[in-house]
Design a protein around this motif. Sequence first.
Motif, PDB file in Angstrom:
ATOM      1  N   GLU A  47       0.841  -1.198   0.000  1.00 53.31           N
ATOM      2  CA  GLU A  47       0.000   0.000   0.000  1.00 53.31           C
ATOM      3  C   GLU A  47       0.876   1.248   0.000  1.00 53.31           C
ATOM      4  O   GLU A  47       1.870   1.304   0.730  1.00 53.31           O
ATOM      5  CB  GLU A  47      -0.879   0.007   1.258  1.00 53.31           C
ATOM      6  CG  GLU A  47      -2.070  -0.919   1.173  1.00 53.31           C
ATOM      7  CD  GLU A  47      -2.925  -0.818   2.414  1.00 53.31           C
ATOM      8  OE1 GLU A  47      -2.583  -1.504   3.400  1.00 53.31           O
ATOM      9  OE2 GLU A  47      -3.920  -0.073   2.404  1.00 53.31           O
ATOM     10  N   GLU A  48       0.480   2.215  -0.817  1.00 59.10           N
ATOM     11  CA  GLU A  48       1.223   3.478  -0.842  1.00 59.10           C
ATOM     12  C   GLU A  48       0.233   4.573  -1.220  1.00 59.10           C
ATOM     13  O   GLU A  48      -0.184   4.673  -2.372  1.00 59.10           O
ATOM     14  CB  GLU A  48       2.365   3.377  -1.866  1.00 59.10           C
ATOM     15  CG  GLU A  48       3.469   4.393  -1.631  1.00 59.10           C
ATOM     16  CD  GLU A  48       4.655   4.141  -2.574  1.00 59.10           C
ATOM     17  OE1 GLU A  48       5.413   3.191  -2.349  1.00 59.10           O
ATOM     18  OE2 GLU A  48       4.764   4.897  -3.557  1.00 59.10           O
ATOM     19  N   ASN A  97      -2.926   6.275  -2.087  1.00 59.12           N
ATOM     20  CA  ASN A  97      -4.203   5.776  -2.612  1.00 59.12           C
ATOM     21  C   ASN A  97      -4.026   4.610  -3.574  1.00 59.12           C
ATOM     22  O   ASN A  97      -4.952   4.276  -4.305  1.00 59.12           O
ATOM     23  CB  ASN A  97      -4.950   6.907  -3.339  1.00 59.12           C
ATOM     24  CG  ASN A  97      -5.484   7.917  -2.344  1.00 59.12           C
ATOM     25  OD1 ASN A  97      -5.871   7.544  -1.235  1.00 59.12           O
ATOM     26  ND2 ASN A  97      -5.462   9.184  -2.729  1.00 59.12           N
ATOM     27  N   TYR A  98      -2.854   4.021  -3.570  1.00 58.60           N
ATOM     28  CA  TYR A  98      -2.571   2.958  -4.545  1.00 58.60           C
ATOM     29  C   TYR A  98      -2.014   1.710  -3.879  1.00 58.60           C
ATOM     30  O   TYR A  98      -1.458   1.759  -2.780  1.00 58.60           O
ATOM     31  CB  TYR A  98      -1.552   3.457  -5.585  1.00 58.60           C
ATOM     32  CG  TYR A  98      -2.096   4.568  -6.463  1.00 58.60           C
ATOM     33  CD1 TYR A  98      -2.812   4.258  -7.630  1.00 58.60           C
ATOM     34  CD2 TYR A  98      -1.915   5.903  -6.113  1.00 58.60           C
ATOM     35  CE1 TYR A  98      -3.314   5.274  -8.420  1.00 58.60           C
ATOM     36  CE2 TYR A  98      -2.426   6.919  -6.907  1.00 58.60           C
ATOM     37  CZ  TYR A  98      -3.130   6.603  -8.060  1.00 58.60           C
ATOM     38  OH  TYR A  98      -3.636   7.598  -8.841  1.00 58.60           O
ATOM     39  N   TRP A  99      -2.158   0.628  -4.603  1.00 58.74           N
ATOM     40  CA  TRP A  99      -1.386  -0.575  -4.328  1.00 58.74           C
ATOM     41  C   TRP A  99      -0.264  -0.589  -5.377  1.00 58.74           C
ATOM     42  O   TRP A  99      -0.527  -0.379  -6.567  1.00 58.74           O
ATOM     43  CB  TRP A  99      -2.232  -1.843  -4.491  1.00 58.74           C
ATOM     44  CG  TRP A  99      -3.189  -2.079  -3.361  1.00 58.74           C
ATOM     45  CD1 TRP A  99      -4.480  -1.675  -3.280  1.00 58.74           C
ATOM     46  CD2 TRP A  99      -2.904  -2.769  -2.150  1.00 58.74           C
ATOM     47  NE1 TRP A  99      -5.043  -2.054  -2.100  1.00 58.74           N
ATOM     48  CE2 TRP A  99      -4.088  -2.749  -1.368  1.00 58.74           C
ATOM     49  CE3 TRP A  99      -1.781  -3.407  -1.623  1.00 58.74           C
ATOM     50  CZ2 TRP A  99      -4.167  -3.346  -0.114  1.00 58.74           C
ATOM     51  CZ3 TRP A  99      -1.872  -4.003  -0.370  1.00 58.74           C
ATOM     52  CH2 TRP A  99      -3.051  -3.971   0.387  1.00 58.74           C
ATOM     53  N   THR A 124       0.549  -9.813  -0.122  1.00 55.70           N
ATOM     54  CA  THR A 124       0.360  -8.523   0.573  1.00 55.70           C
ATOM     55  C   THR A 124       0.751  -8.630   2.044  1.00 55.70           C
ATOM     56  O   THR A 124       0.411  -7.762   2.842  1.00 55.70           O
ATOM     57  CB  THR A 124      -1.109  -8.054   0.452  1.00 55.70           C
ATOM     58  OG1 THR A 124      -1.971  -9.153   0.780  1.00 55.70           O
ATOM     59  CG2 THR A 124      -1.423  -7.559  -0.929  1.00 55.70           C
ATOM     60  N   PHE A 130      -6.565  -8.426  -7.133  1.00 50.90           N
ATOM     61  CA  PHE A 130      -6.706  -7.070  -7.675  1.00 50.90           C
ATOM     62  C   PHE A 130      -7.295  -7.112  -9.084  1.00 50.90           C
ATOM     63  O   PHE A 130      -7.119  -8.108  -9.800  1.00 50.90           O
ATOM     64  CB  PHE A 130      -5.334  -6.374  -7.750  1.00 50.90           C
ATOM     65  CG  PHE A 130      -4.645  -6.278  -6.428  1.00 50.90           C
ATOM     66  CD1 PHE A 130      -4.868  -5.184  -5.597  1.00 50.90           C
ATOM     67  CD2 PHE A 130      -3.800  -7.287  -5.993  1.00 50.90           C
ATOM     68  CE1 PHE A 130      -4.238  -5.102  -4.359  1.00 50.90           C
ATOM     69  CE2 PHE A 130      -3.170  -7.216  -4.759  1.00 50.90           C
ATOM     70  CZ  PHE A 130      -3.386  -6.126  -3.934  1.00 50.90           C
ATOM     71  N   LYS A 152       0.946   0.989 -10.504  1.00 52.76           N
ATOM     72  CA  LYS A 152       0.055   1.702  -9.575  1.00 52.76           C
ATOM     73  C   LYS A 152      -1.391   1.277  -9.816  1.00 52.76           C
ATOM     74  O   LYS A 152      -1.996   1.634 -10.823  1.00 52.76           O
ATOM     75  CB  LYS A 152       0.191   3.214  -9.779  1.00 52.76           C
ATOM     76  CG  LYS A 152       1.508   3.773  -9.221  1.00 52.76           C
ATOM     77  CD  LYS A 152       1.669   5.246  -9.550  1.00 52.76           C
ATOM     78  CE  LYS A 152       0.865   6.143  -8.622  1.00 52.76           C
ATOM     79  NZ  LYS A 152       1.135   7.566  -8.858  1.00 52.76           N
ATOM     80  N   LYS A 181      -6.551   1.994  -5.078  1.00 54.29           N
ATOM     81  CA  LYS A 181      -6.946   1.195  -3.905  1.00 54.29           C
ATOM     82  C   LYS A 181      -8.296   0.533  -4.081  1.00 54.29           C
ATOM     83  O   LYS A 181      -8.536  -0.571  -3.592  1.00 54.29           O
ATOM     84  CB  LYS A 181      -6.959   2.101  -2.661  1.00 54.29           C
ATOM     85  CG  LYS A 181      -5.637   2.107  -1.958  1.00 54.29           C
ATOM     86  CD  LYS A 181      -5.790   2.499  -0.513  1.00 54.29           C
ATOM     87  CE  LYS A 181      -4.573   2.046   0.269  1.00 54.29           C
ATOM     88  NZ  LYS A 181      -4.532   2.652   1.586  1.00 54.29           N
ATOM     89  N   GLU A 182      -9.190   1.226  -4.789  1.00 56.36           N
ATOM     90  CA  GLU A 182     -10.537   0.667  -4.945  1.00 56.36           C
ATOM     91  C   GLU A 182     -10.542  -0.562  -5.861  1.00 56.36           C
ATOM     92  O   GLU A 182     -11.564  -1.197  -6.022  1.00 56.36           O
ATOM     93  CB  GLU A 182     -11.525   1.723  -5.463  1.00 56.36           C
ATOM     94  CG  GLU A 182     -11.221   2.302  -6.831  1.00 56.36           C
ATOM     95  CD  GLU A 182     -10.378   3.566  -6.769  1.00 56.36           C
ATOM     96  OE1 GLU A 182      -9.681   3.764  -5.756  1.00 56.36           O
ATOM     97  OE2 GLU A 182     -10.403   4.345  -7.736  1.00 56.36           O
ATOM     98  N   LEU A 192      -8.763  -3.238  -5.258  1.00 61.78           N
ATOM     99  CA  LEU A 192      -8.579  -4.466  -4.468  1.00 61.78           C
ATOM    100  C   LEU A 192      -9.860  -5.287  -4.618  1.00 61.78           C
ATOM    101  O   LEU A 192     -10.967  -4.766  -4.436  1.00 61.78           O
ATOM    102  CB  LEU A 192      -8.361  -4.095  -2.995  1.00 61.78           C
ATOM    103  CG  LEU A 192      -8.326  -5.270  -2.018  1.00 61.78           C
ATOM    104  CD1 LEU A 192      -7.000  -6.032  -2.135  1.00 61.78           C
ATOM    105  CD2 LEU A 192      -8.519  -4.782  -0.573  1.00 61.78           C
ATOM    106  N   ILE A 197      -8.433  -7.745   1.991  1.00 64.77           N
ATOM    107  CA  ILE A 197      -6.996  -8.020   2.070  1.00 64.77           C
ATOM    108  C   ILE A 197      -6.821  -9.428   2.643  1.00 64.77           C
ATOM    109  O   ILE A 197      -7.465  -9.794   3.630  1.00 64.77           O
ATOM    110  CB  ILE A 197      -6.291  -6.975   2.962  1.00 64.77           C
ATOM    111  CG1 ILE A 197      -6.367  -5.585   2.312  1.00 64.77           C
ATOM    112  CG2 ILE A 197      -4.823  -7.361   3.198  1.00 64.77           C
ATOM    113  CD1 ILE A 197      -5.821  -4.463   3.163  1.00 64.77           C
TER     114      ILE A 197
END
Lengths: 382, 266
Positions: free
Chosen positions: A142-143, A145-147, A171, A184, A218, A221-222, A224, A228
Motif C-alpha cells: 500500500e502506498e 491511494n494505490y497498491w 500482501t 486485484f 500503480k 486502492k478501490e 482491491l 486483504i
Amino acid sequence: MDFKLSEREELLRKSIAEFAQREIVPLVEEMEKTGEFPRSLIKKMGDIGLLGLVTSPEYGGNGMGFLARAIAIEEVSKVSGAVGLALQVHHMACWPIETWGTEEQKKKYLPRLTNGETLGACSITEPSGGSDVFGLQTTAREEGNYWIINGRKCFATNSHVADVIVTVARTGEDEKGRPAFSAFIVEPSFPGFSLGREEHKMGFRGAFTGELIYNDCKVPKENLLGKIGEGLRIGLATVNRVGRSGMASVGVGLCYASLEEASKFAKERVLYGKPISNLQAIQFMLADIFALAETARWLTYRAAWMMDQEMPCDTEMTLAKLVATENAFQCARLACDIHGGYSAIQEYPVQRYLRDAWVSIPSGGTSQVAKVVLGRHVIKNF
Amino acid sequence: MPEAVVCVKPIPDPKHWDRLSLDPKTGVLRRGGIPTVINPLDKHALEIALQLKDNFGWEVTVVSMAPPETTQTLREALAMGADRAFLASDRLLGGADTLATAYTLAGLIKKKAPNFQMILCGNMSLDGSTSQVAPQIAHFLGVPHITHVSKIEAKDGITFKVTMDLKLAQLILEHQGPVVLAVTKEVNLPRLVNIMGILAAEKKPLEVLSAADLDLDLSKIGQNGSPTRVRNLFMPEIKRRREIIKGEPDEVAEELINRLHQVGML
C-alpha cells in the motif's frame, strides 16, 4: 435424475454451433498462421451472449449459468479450441468480480466485459509457481491511494488482448506466518504495467498466452478485489470452479470434434473397395472415441450442473477437467490413427485437435496435480 | 402496428440427409432420429419480417403446421425475434398435400392474424421443393403473391419495391397492401439467434391449435382433403457409365460436346 437437456439448452447448443460455423470457422486458418486472437470476434461474441454467460443480467450478462456455459464452450471448441480457451478464461475474470467485487467494481467492469468491448484475463501463475501457490513472488504494497504491484506473471491466457485482468499478489503474512495474498483488478493502462513475451505455442494457436509485467504498477486502492488476505481463496476458487470446468468443456469440444472428423473420414476413405468404416479395427477405434467423449461430456455436465445448484463441486470439477482433457488427447490420437498419413497434413483438422488437446492437459493444472487433489479426496472419503 | 406473418416449416436437418432412407415396402421416409430444423429459406423470410420490425415497428407472427414435437423450431423463430407463434397440430391434418396445407395455414392466418400486411414464405421447402404453398395461401386469402423474391426495398414501410428473380431476367415490382411473398436465399443473410433472444423467447406466446380450433372444413384438410396423392416414392438408382471416345483431339472434343448436349449437360 434427469439427463435430458432443456429446450433452452438445446436451442443454445444449436445457436452457438451456428455462430461458430459462421463467425469462427473462417478465422481458424489465419489464427493458426499468426497465433493471434482475432479482435473482431470479441464484439461478435458479446452480441451473441457468450461473454455474459456467468454474469447476472443486472451487470449486462445473461446469467445462463455453468451448464449452459459448458455447452457453449463445447460448441465453440469443436471448431476452435483456441477460442474456447480464450472464452473460458474470460469468464475467469467475470466470475470473481461478480462474486467478490464491490458494487462499484461490478458496475464499472462487468458491462464492458459482457458487451463485447473487451476480453478479461485471470492471471495467477508465475515462473516460480502456479499450482505451488506459496511460490508466487509478485508483491503488492500500500502506498497512499494505490497498491504498488511488482512481479511477473506468465502463461496468462488473453494476455495481449485483455483490458481487465484479475490477478493475485502477496500482501503480507497470515497469523501462522504463511504468505498472505490479495486479489486485484488491473487495467493494462495503469502506470507500471507492461506486456512481456508472447508465447508461440504448439496448440491453441490464436489464443494469446504471454507475460504480464508489473514494475511498480500503480493500482488504485478501490481495485482491491475482496478483502486483504482473501486473494488465495479468490484465486483458487476461480481456478477450481471456473477454470477447470472451462478447460473440461474445451476438452469435451475437442473430443467431439475428433469423433465427427474420424467418423466422416472413415465413411469417405475407401480401401480394398469399401469405406474403412466397414472394418472392425476402425469401428473399435470409433467406439473408443465415442466412449471417451461421452465420459468427458457427462462428467463435465454434472460438475457444471452442481455449480449451478450451488453445491460443493471442487472435486467434481477437478475430475471432469482431468478426464476431459486427457480424453481429448486420446480421442485426437485415435482420430489421427484413423486418418493415417492424412493426419500429418494441415488441411485435415485432426492434427490441430491433437496439438490443442496436448496443451489443454497442463492448462489449469497438470493431470498430476489433479490426481493429487483427487487422491487426497479418495483417502479422506472412501 | 402492421403485422407480418411468416410461414415456417420444420424439416429434417439437411446436414444429416445421408441418414435418410425409404422403407421399400411402405414408401415412408425413415427419418432415423434426424433433428428437425427450420426450412432454411423460411429463415430468410423471417429475417425480412424482423427487419420490418426493427425499422418500422411491425409485429411479427410465425405460423406453422406440423407435429406437436416441433415446437422447438417455433421457439427458435421466437428467439430470432418474432413476437408470437401459432402451430396448427392435429392428427386430422396429417398426410396433407400442398393444397390442404395451404388451406390450413390460410385458416390459421384468418383466425389469428386477419389484419396481416404481408405474408412471407421461403420460396420452397428443401424437403418438398414444390414451391406451391405460398401461391396457394394467397389464393385462399384472396391476395396477390410474388414468388422468387430476391430483393425487397421498404423505403417507408408502406410501399415495397420487390425484385422477382426469373434467372434470365429480373422483374421489379412496386407493391402496396396485403401480399404473399416467397423469397429466395439471395434476399438477405438471416440473423443468428443470440442468448438474450433464447431467454426472451421463453416468455413469448406459442399456441398449439387443433383443426377444431381453426373452424376448418374437415373435407379440405389432411390426407382426406388432399386432391393429390403420392403414388410412389423411390430413390433413383445412380449408375456411373464410362465410355472412351477415341480419335484426333479435335474430333474427340467435338464428339464430347455433342454427347454432353445430348444428355442435357450443356
